[in-house]
Write an enzyme that holds these catalytic residues in place. Sequence first.
Site: not given
Length: 297
Positions: A144, A238, A268
């Site tokens: 991320s 996502e 995600h």
Amino acid sequence: MTQQQRQALDEILRHAPFDVGGEITEQRGIFHEMIAAAPLPEDVSAKQGELGGVPVVTVETPGLDPSVAVLYFHGGAYALGSALDSVGLAADVARRVGARAISVDYRLAPEHPFPAAIEDAVAAYRALLDGGVPSERIAFVGESAGGGLVAATLLALKDTDLPQPSAAAVFSPFVDMTVSGASATGKAAVDPALTPEAMRIRVRDYLGDHDPASPLASPIFGDLTGLPPLLIQVGSHEILLDDAVRLAARAGADDVPVELQVWPGVPHVFQGFAGMLDDADRALNSAAEFVKRNWAG
């Protein structure tokens, strides 16, 4: 079974109390509690220390090769999470790669805005090199915002005297602070964890008045020439799908060896759910093979 696993994970995430765009102190606590609810395997060692003046957690599993290291960067939109919170996924990576993972506890926004996280990442990497681990035996891994930090750090290294690491693997990287990808809205209905509004809140915390399109903030707008081999994994469900796709396109255009893996129907950072999702297990094995292949090369 795989489709059932995907649906079960989607339900869990949609009903989780965690809100990426919520009040900072509250969400940091919720995130930590959620992570702490999943105990670590008994054979995982996690030791706090520092590297180049930056706090780190060194994660070890049995049978590791002491000559290699993974420098790991946690997610959390640059404002949430910690090295300790990342130990579970970092340990899973470390076990499959057969190396220790050093998770960097970089400073978080809004208390420490851009470019504090990049400065900490470069400092930790420099200290790892100074400690005797050669660059060709180091890989960067991030999830991320940590994936975005990997890319930004690699760009920042081009302006230093430091060599690039052997390779980098990023999971669902957040590499567009303008939040302008088509998937930001096009995938909003199927993303059970993130919203574009939440990401924009955290962007303001991190960047303040800095240009969100500057390369160190949004690496998809940078010149990636000279970066090491790059593996990008992302789920098709996502809002950051386009971040990953455009990062791969930018890397390819700049002659960087790049592999893009889009895993269908998963959310995600799905790699963090290898205990319940077969796709996550396969993705982590693929990432480990990529890292080891580049060390061998």
